[in-house]
Scaffold this motif. Structure first.
Motif, PDB file in Angstrom:
ATOM      1  N   ASN A 170      28.471 -59.803  60.172  1.00 50.47           N
ATOM      2  CA  ASN A 170      29.982 -59.470  59.971  1.00 50.47           C
ATOM      3  C   ASN A 170      30.685 -59.750  61.201  1.00 50.47           C
ATOM      4  O   ASN A 170      30.332 -59.298  62.216  1.00 50.47           O
ATOM      5  CB  ASN A 170      29.961 -57.815  59.842  1.00 50.47           C
ATOM      6  CG  ASN A 170      31.248 -57.388  59.314  1.00 50.47           C
ATOM      7  OD1 ASN A 170      32.212 -58.005  58.773  1.00 50.47           O
ATOM      8  ND2 ASN A 170      31.540 -56.101  59.430  1.00 50.47           N
ATOM      9  N   GLN A 171      31.674 -60.611  60.870  1.00 46.44           N
ATOM     10  CA  GLN A 171      32.561 -61.189  62.045  1.00 46.44           C
ATOM     11  C   GLN A 171      33.919 -60.221  61.732  1.00 46.44           C
ATOM     12  O   GLN A 171      34.630 -60.378  60.805  1.00 46.44           O
ATOM     13  CB  GLN A 171      32.817 -62.432  62.000  1.00 46.44           C
ATOM     14  CG  GLN A 171      33.843 -63.180  62.866  1.00 46.44           C
ATOM     15  CD  GLN A 171      33.993 -64.668  62.747  1.00 46.44           C
ATOM     16  OE1 GLN A 171      35.102 -65.140  62.615  1.00 46.44           O
ATOM     17  NE2 GLN A 171      32.919 -65.570  62.581  1.00 46.44           N
ATOM     18  N   ILE A 172      34.120 -59.665  62.980  1.00 43.60           N
ATOM     19  CA  ILE A 172      35.101 -58.779  63.095  1.00 43.60           C
ATOM     20  C   ILE A 172      36.021 -58.820  64.436  1.00 43.60           C
ATOM     21  O   ILE A 172      35.538 -59.613  65.352  1.00 43.60           O
ATOM     22  CB  ILE A 172      34.929 -57.258  62.825  1.00 43.60           C
ATOM     23  CG1 ILE A 172      33.754 -56.685  63.944  1.00 43.60           C
ATOM     24  CG2 ILE A 172      34.275 -56.979  61.454  1.00 43.60           C
ATOM     25  CD1 ILE A 172      33.318 -55.301  63.908  1.00 43.60           C
ATOM     26  N   ARG A 173      37.336 -58.318  64.266  1.00 44.57           N
ATOM     27  CA  ARG A 173      38.080 -58.459  65.617  1.00 44.57           C
ATOM     28  C   ARG A 173      37.504 -57.365  66.518  1.00 44.57           C
ATOM     29  O   ARG A 173      37.365 -56.176  66.211  1.00 44.57           O
ATOM     30  CB  ARG A 173      39.552 -58.242  65.298  1.00 44.57           C
ATOM     31  CG  ARG A 173      40.595 -58.326  66.396  1.00 44.57           C
ATOM     32  CD  ARG A 173      41.624 -58.386  65.772  1.00 44.57           C
ATOM     33  NE  ARG A 173      42.910 -58.624  66.674  1.00 44.57           N
ATOM     34  CZ  ARG A 173      43.628 -57.502  67.404  1.00 44.57           C
ATOM     35  NH1 ARG A 173      43.485 -56.232  67.040  1.00 44.57           N
ATOM     36  NH2 ARG A 173      44.616 -57.916  68.095  1.00 44.57           N
ATOM     37  N   TRP A 174      37.109 -57.918  67.809  1.00 46.68           N
ATOM     38  CA  TRP A 174      36.249 -56.911  68.642  1.00 46.68           C
ATOM     39  C   TRP A 174      36.688 -57.472  70.042  1.00 46.68           C
ATOM     40  O   TRP A 174      36.313 -58.564  70.281  1.00 46.68           O
ATOM     41  CB  TRP A 174      34.811 -57.156  68.212  1.00 46.68           C
ATOM     42  CG  TRP A 174      33.959 -56.202  68.599  1.00 46.68           C
ATOM     43  CD1 TRP A 174      33.319 -55.183  67.849  1.00 46.68           C
ATOM     44  CD2 TRP A 174      33.401 -55.451  69.741  1.00 46.68           C
ATOM     45  NE1 TRP A 174      32.532 -54.219  68.453  1.00 46.68           N
ATOM     46  CE2 TRP A 174      32.516 -54.589  69.648  1.00 46.68           C
ATOM     47  CE3 TRP A 174      33.503 -56.026  71.252  1.00 46.68           C
ATOM     48  CZ2 TRP A 174      31.708 -53.928  70.765  1.00 46.68           C
ATOM     49  CZ3 TRP A 174      33.100 -55.410  72.248  1.00 46.68           C
ATOM     50  CH2 TRP A 174      31.991 -54.369  72.061  1.00 46.68           C
ATOM     51  N   PHE A 175      37.106 -56.454  70.821  1.00 46.51           N
ATOM     52  CA  PHE A 175      37.141 -56.854  72.317  1.00 46.51           C
ATOM     53  C   PHE A 175      37.271 -55.590  73.250  1.00 46.51           C
ATOM     54  O   PHE A 175      37.453 -54.413  72.346  1.00 46.51           O
ATOM     55  CB  PHE A 175      38.602 -57.752  72.496  1.00 46.51           C
ATOM     56  CG  PHE A 175      39.823 -57.144  71.902  1.00 46.51           C
ATOM     57  CD1 PHE A 175      40.539 -56.024  72.444  1.00 46.51           C
ATOM     58  CD2 PHE A 175      40.375 -57.419  70.644  1.00 46.51           C
ATOM     59  CE1 PHE A 175      41.899 -55.703  71.937  1.00 46.51           C
ATOM     60  CE2 PHE A 175      41.366 -57.099  69.895  1.00 46.51           C
ATOM     61  CZ  PHE A 175      42.179 -56.152  70.545  1.00 46.51           C
ATOM     62  N   ILE A 176      37.261 -55.447  74.391  1.00 44.71           N
ATOM     63  CA  ILE A 176      37.502 -54.345  75.154  1.00 44.71           C
ATOM     64  C   ILE A 176      38.701 -53.653  74.642  1.00 44.71           C
ATOM     65  O   ILE A 176      39.885 -54.077  74.594  1.00 44.71           O
ATOM     66  CB  ILE A 176      37.460 -54.815  76.679  1.00 44.71           C
ATOM     67  CG1 ILE A 176      36.307 -55.301  77.290  1.00 44.71           C
ATOM     68  CG2 ILE A 176      38.113 -53.517  77.395  1.00 44.71           C
ATOM     69  CD1 ILE A 176      36.462 -55.986  78.538  1.00 44.71           C
ATOM     70  N   GLU A 195      29.701 -60.330  65.272  1.00 48.61           N
ATOM     71  CA  GLU A 195      30.304 -61.271  65.679  1.00 48.61           C
ATOM     72  C   GLU A 195      31.643 -60.813  65.920  1.00 48.61           C
ATOM     73  O   GLU A 195      32.488 -60.173  65.230  1.00 48.61           O
ATOM     74  CB  GLU A 195      30.546 -62.643  65.131  1.00 48.61           C
ATOM     75  CG  GLU A 195      29.040 -63.347  64.712  1.00 48.61           C
ATOM     76  CD  GLU A 195      29.348 -64.544  64.087  1.00 48.61           C
ATOM     77  OE1 GLU A 195      28.101 -65.447  64.168  1.00 48.61           O
ATOM     78  OE2 GLU A 195      30.488 -64.784  63.466  1.00 48.61           O
ATOM     79  N   GLY A 196      32.148 -61.068  67.364  1.00 44.63           N
ATOM     80  CA  GLY A 196      33.570 -60.450  67.710  1.00 44.63           C
ATOM     81  C   GLY A 196      34.492 -61.850  67.990  1.00 44.63           C
ATOM     82  O   GLY A 196      34.450 -62.644  68.656  1.00 44.63           O
ATOM     83  N   TYR A 197      35.665 -61.825  66.974  1.00 52.81           N
ATOM     84  CA  TYR A 197      36.718 -62.740  67.134  1.00 52.81           C
ATOM     85  C   TYR A 197      37.931 -62.103  68.070  1.00 52.81           C
ATOM     86  O   TYR A 197      38.010 -61.000  68.030  1.00 52.81           O
ATOM     87  CB  TYR A 197      36.941 -63.345  65.777  1.00 52.81           C
ATOM     88  CG  TYR A 197      37.942 -62.597  65.068  1.00 52.81           C
ATOM     89  CD1 TYR A 197      39.244 -62.235  65.160  1.00 52.81           C
ATOM     90  CD2 TYR A 197      37.177 -61.890  63.871  1.00 52.81           C
ATOM     91  CE1 TYR A 197      40.164 -61.816  63.997  1.00 52.81           C
ATOM     92  CE2 TYR A 197      38.007 -61.102  63.028  1.00 52.81           C
ATOM     93  CZ  TYR A 197      39.241 -61.012  63.105  1.00 52.81           C
ATOM     94  OH  TYR A 197      40.165 -60.251  62.164  1.00 52.81           O
ATOM     95  N   SER A 198      38.663 -63.088  68.730  1.00 54.01           N
ATOM     96  CA  SER A 198      39.671 -62.705  69.212  1.00 54.01           C
ATOM     97  C   SER A 198      39.010 -61.679  70.606  1.00 54.01           C
ATOM     98  O   SER A 198      39.562 -60.834  70.866  1.00 54.01           O
ATOM     99  CB  SER A 198      41.009 -61.828  68.783  1.00 54.01           C
ATOM    100  OG  SER A 198      41.328 -62.587  67.735  1.00 54.01           O
ATOM    101  N   PRO A 199      37.996 -62.161  71.089  1.00 52.70           N
ATOM    102  CA  PRO A 199      37.300 -61.460  72.173  1.00 52.70           C
ATOM    103  C   PRO A 199      38.228 -61.236  73.264  1.00 52.70           C
ATOM    104  O   PRO A 199      37.894 -60.253  74.192  1.00 52.70           O
ATOM    105  CB  PRO A 199      36.175 -62.171  72.473  1.00 52.70           C
ATOM    106  CG  PRO A 199      36.546 -63.606  72.186  1.00 52.70           C
ATOM    107  CD  PRO A 199      37.401 -63.351  70.948  1.00 52.70           C
ATOM    108  N   LEU A 200      39.415 -61.787  73.673  1.00 47.37           N
ATOM    109  CA  LEU A 200      40.395 -61.555  74.577  1.00 47.37           C
ATOM    110  C   LEU A 200      41.500 -60.994  74.156  1.00 47.37           C
ATOM    111  O   LEU A 200      42.457 -61.119  75.005  1.00 47.37           O
ATOM    112  CB  LEU A 200      40.648 -63.053  75.306  1.00 47.37           C
ATOM    113  CG  LEU A 200      39.318 -63.743  75.950  1.00 47.37           C
ATOM    114  CD1 LEU A 200      39.513 -65.229  76.483  1.00 47.37           C
ATOM    115  CD2 LEU A 200      38.622 -63.041  76.870  1.00 47.37           C
TER     116      LEU A 200
END
Length: 273
Positions: A170-176, A195-200
């Motif tokens: 599952n690819q999702i928007r994920w960041f600190i 999976e984390g997209y837009s990790p920054l």
């Protein structure tokens, strides 16, 4: 072992390189070709594309021209979010398959549970219909692993209720600051790799003073700290850049974070816009 060649296991029985090179918003043509070629030259072995990005042909050509064995490069593409019927899914698959021209696709994802123009709308029946095409392509060996993107727990539960194979990814928007804890926990409990997209956070984290001091402790940039945090959480980061220096720097993640620093970053979760 380099983080670029280390892998996560998938429930499909395959493995996936722990860091991917994202190609969202990189246009078809020389920009997509050159950046993908540069990533492969640096050592990335995982390239993430999508039919909706419009750059599959350039990505595929860069992979073919790289001189690297096909089975050493992991390639992901995605079914456009608007397609929620079996015939449309089959047609889109053939388009992606032809655009990439790489033989079996390593990972194919449903890009979102709803069309981007109608986010949050109910397409549970359509997702089940489409997923059965995914299962069909997987069983036929034309796709090695199958998954989804932007699905929350309700979406995943609905899909499981009417299909046989759980998504492998599952690819999702994920960041600190935006770690989607409920969805992440559900996926990890059900052997679905996150999976984390837009990790920054599309660059917003880079100016966050709270992260600067922690990054300096490791002699790393805020970007590198942010990407490493995903790996500490067993989430696969998908950094994107067209600048060779940044493509390289985003791959320099062979360090670990102290437990105290991970805890500090955990506390920032869901507090960054």
């Amino acid at each position: 072992m380099s983080v670029l060649t280390d892998t996560f296991p998938l429930a499909s029985g395959h493995s996936i390189p722990k860091v991917g090179f994202g190609t969202w918003q990189i246009p078809e043509g020389s920009e997509a070709y050159d950046s993908t070629a540069e990533a492969l030259k640096i050592g990335y072995r995982h390239i993430d594309s999508a039919l909706a990005y419009g750059n599959e042909k350039s990505v595929g050509r860069a992979v073919r021209d790289s001189g690297i064995a096909r089975d050493e490069i992991y390639v992901t593409t995605k079914l456009p979010a608007e397609i929620k019927d079996a015939a449309g899914a089959r047609e889109a698959f053939e388009t992606s398959f032809g655009n990439l021209d790489l033989g079996p696709i390593d990972l194919w994802l449903i890009h979102a549970p709803w069309p981007w123009s109608d986010m949050g709308s109910d397409h549970r029946a359509g997702n089940i219909e489409v997923w059965k095409v995914f299962e069909e392509m997987h069983a036929a060996g034309r796709v090695r692993s199958i998954g989804v993107s932007n699905f929350d727990v309700d979406d995943l539960e609905s899909l499981a209720s009417g299909t046989d194979v759980r998504p492998h990814v599952n690819q999702i928007r994920w960041f600190i600051g935006n770690t989607q804890p409920e969805t992440t926990a559900y996926c990890q409990q059900h052997d679905i790799l996150v999976e984390g997209y837009s990790p920054l956070a599309t660059g917003k984290l880079l100016d966050d003073d709270r992260l600067t001091g922690i990054a300096e402790k490791y002699g790393k940039s805020v970007a590198q700290l942010s990407l490493r945090y995903l790996l500490e959480k067993d989430v696969l980061p998908l950094p994107k850049s067209v600048t060779p220096e940044r493509i390289r720097a985003n791959a320099e993640l062979d360090f670990s974070l102290d437990a105290d620093d991970v805890a500090t970053l955990d506390q920032l979760s869901n507090s960054v816009d």
